[in-house]
Write an enzyme that holds these catalytic residues in place. Structure first.
Site, short mmCIF file in Angstrom:
data_model
loop_
_atom_site.label_atom_id
_atom_site.label_comp_id
_atom_site.label_asym_id
_atom_site.label_seq_id
_atom_site.Cartn_x
_atom_site.Cartn_y
_atom_site.Cartn_z
N ASP A 176 0.82 -1.21 0.00
CA ASP A 176 0.00 0.00 0.00
C ASP A 176 0.85 1.26 0.00
OD1 ASP A 176 -2.27 -1.70 0.24
OD2 ASP A 176 -1.78 -1.90 2.36
N LYS B 247 2.18 1.95 -5.13
CA LYS B 247 3.00 1.48 -6.25
C LYS B 247 2.31 1.69 -7.60
CE LYS B 247 3.31 -2.61 -4.43
NZ LYS B 247 2.87 -2.40 -3.06
N HIS C 157 -4.39 -2.02 -6.68
CA HIS C 157 -3.72 -0.80 -7.12
C HIS C 157 -4.77 0.22 -7.54
CE1 HIS C 157 0.23 -3.09 -8.18
NE2 HIS C 157 0.06 -2.89 -6.90
N GLN D 280 2.41 -6.37 -3.39
CA GLN D 280 2.76 -6.46 -1.95
C GLN D 280 4.11 -5.74 -1.74
OE1 GLN D 280 1.72 -9.85 -3.34
NE2 GLN D 280 -0.20 -8.82 -3.12
P1 IMP Z 1 -2.33 -12.95 1.73
O1 IMP Z 1 -1.40 -12.39 0.72
O2 IMP Z 1 -3.78 -12.75 1.37
O3 IMP Z 1 -2.04 -14.37 2.08
O4 IMP Z 1 -2.14 -12.13 3.10
C1 IMP Z 1 -0.95 -12.22 3.87
C2 IMP Z 1 -0.58 -10.87 4.46
O5 IMP Z 1 -0.21 -9.98 3.40
C3 IMP Z 1 -1.71 -10.16 5.20
O6 IMP Z 1 -1.16 -9.43 6.27
C4 IMP Z 1 -2.28 -9.20 4.16
O7 IMP Z 1 -2.93 -8.10 4.76
C5 IMP Z 1 -1.01 -8.81 3.47
N1 IMP Z 1 -1.24 -8.37 2.06
C6 IMP Z 1 -1.44 -9.14 0.98
N2 IMP Z 1 -1.55 -8.41 -0.12
C7 IMP Z 1 -1.39 -7.13 0.25
C8 IMP Z 1 -1.34 -5.90 -0.47
O8 IMP Z 1 -1.45 -5.84 -1.70
N3 IMP Z 1 -1.16 -4.78 0.28
C9 IMP Z 1 -0.97 -4.84 1.63
N4 IMP Z 1 -0.98 -5.96 2.34
C10 IMP Z 1 -1.19 -7.10 1.66
#
Ligand code: IMP
Length: 421
Positions: free
Chosen positions: A8, A11, A36, A219
């Site tokens: 966040d 990007k 995004h 991410q």
């Molecule tokens: P997952 O990717 O859904 O398995 O989540 C794992 C961790 O990554 C969690 O803490 C999510 O909140 C975080 N996360 C996954 N994708 C994003 C993103 O695009 N932005 C911010 N946090 C993310």
């Protein structure tokens, strides 16, 4: 281009600025856990899977082999963009990318529920289970959509085991492989097939011809499966090195790594956060910065800029420069803090302690800088910035040891300025 924090950082916005000068924009990891947001001519575009470069007619957007794709989400995104007049015909998908299946999403949700107080706080999009299947060699790949009988047999094989887990561990009714195969073969495959292409060959030809390719990380560094705050991480490798693996090119092709850093820090989901604010300044950052997930709507945790993490991110990604986003969110603050080091058991750390348990005990050492109390949203050049804002950005630059090339001062496409030469 890679996030240097916990995601966040804005990007999509910076990709949009840089993509203008590129011929290809590639996503190399993650899936629709990303979100995004782009604002073009006042219109908001929220993309989860399709590279942000899609909004430029001259850009070929590519989804590389390292991404996990929920085909339904992909098709909805294509339809939404088409309805806004954006042509997605140029989009190219790697046949080797894995698919996020409905049972991955079910398992993600059920596993999170079972973790109780140890929740990771995933986006519940099925990302972890899809990557787990990839590693276990039970995944379904994009190219399987082109071979109905093979797809059916792969689904039967994968679900034979998963249905036992779904039924016996979670009391879920399970997923019928044949019904899912029919749906994929009849509804999904014909619509996805035209986008499948030789992404590796395409990229190598582009590089050989001297064209510019932008790799768009989703991410961020500290959500990286290896280098992040494990287990509070995502299931892929957002760090710059994975751009190679997730797209099929070699290390020599990379000549610039842009790290994206927000002027303060946020995190969604659980996990350590050394500079977290639990006071009215934290609330202020949430409100002014609109710090709610694009994807899940969750309120983000907020804190001061952490130069220890930033320095580590510059190392891990070999960042050659930084783009600093959301500087305007700090406009109204009297003073601004930056964490310049950690203290753990009386020892000072300039980089992340090598053991996670030390990270959990870290106490931030802060530098305090004066705020500028001026609206920055109209600034378009470095000399438009008040002295205190220039000092803040220069301070971060010195802390990270690389130039801050862009500074974003608002969500609009034109609201940024060039800081370092
Ligand atoms: P997952 O990717 O859904 O398995 O989540 C794992 C961790 O990554 C969690 O803490 C999510 O909140 C975080 N996360 C996954 N994708 C994003 C993103 O695009 N932005 C911010 N946090 C993310």
């Amino acid at each position: 281009m890679v996030g240097t924090q916990w995601g966040d950082e804005g990007k999509g916005r910076v990709v949009d600025i840089v993509a203008k000068e590129c011929a290809h924009v590639v996503r190399y990891q993650g899936g629709h856990n990303a979100g995004h947001t782009l604002v073009v001519d006042g219109e908001v575009f929220a993309l989860q899977l399709i590279p942000s470069g899609i909004l430029y007619d001259h850009v070929v957007p590519i989804i590389g082999n390292g991404v996990v794709i929920d085909p339904r989400v992909l098709l909805t995104e294509i339809d939404t963009l088409a309805a806004k007049g954006v042509n997605c015909e140029r989009l190219m998908l790697s046949p080797q990318a894995h698919l996020v299946m409905p049972y991955h999403q079910i398992l993600d949700e059920l596993a999170e529920g079972r973790r109780g107080d140890n929740k990771i706080g995933t986006t519940k999009r099925g990302i972890g289970p899809a990557y787990a299947d990839k590693a276990s060699r039970t995944g379904i790949r994009v190219e399987d959509l082109l071979d109905p009988e093979h797809l059916r047999s792969r689904l039967r094989g994968s679900l034979a085991e998963k249905n036992v887990i779904l039924r016996d561990v979670y009391g879920h009714e399970g997923v019928d492989p044949d019904r899912l195969a029919d749906e994929l073969i009849d509804e999904i495959a014909p619509r996805v097939a035209p986008y499948i292409g030789d992404t590796v060959g395409h990229l190598h030809e582009a590089l050989h011809a001297g064209e510019r390719v932008l790799f768009e990380g989703a991410q961020a560094t500290f959500l990286d499966l290896d280098h992040g705050t494990y287990p509070f991480v995502t299931s892929s490798n957002p760090v710059a090195g994975y751009a190679l693996v997730g797209s099929g090119i070699g290390p020599g092709a990379i000549d610039q790594v842009i790290g994206i850093a927000k002027a303060y820090l946020t995190r969604v989901g659980a996990g350590p956060f050394v500079t977290e604010l639990h006071d009215e300044i934290g609330d202020h950052l949430v409100e002014v910065g609109r710090e709610y997930g694009t994807n899940t709507g969750r309120r983000r945790r907020t804190g001061w800029f952490d130069a220890v993490m930033a320095r580590q991110a510059v190392r891990l990604n070999a960042c050659t420069e930084i783009a600093l986003t959301k500087l305007d969110v700090l406009d109204q603050l009297e003073t601004i803090k930056v964490c310049v080091a950690y203290e753990v058991d009386g020892r000072r750390y300039e980089y992340l302690p090598h053991l996670r348990r030390l990270h959990d005990k870290a106490i931030p050492v802060y530098a305090e800088l004066p705020g500028w109390k001026t609206d920055l949203s109209e600034a378009t050049e470095r000399h438009d910035l008040p002295r205190e804002a220039v000092e803040y950005v220069s301070f971060l630059e010195r802390q990270m040891g690389v130039p801050i090339r862009f500074v974003c001062v608002g969500p609009g496409r034109e609201q940024y300025l060039r800081f370092a030469a």
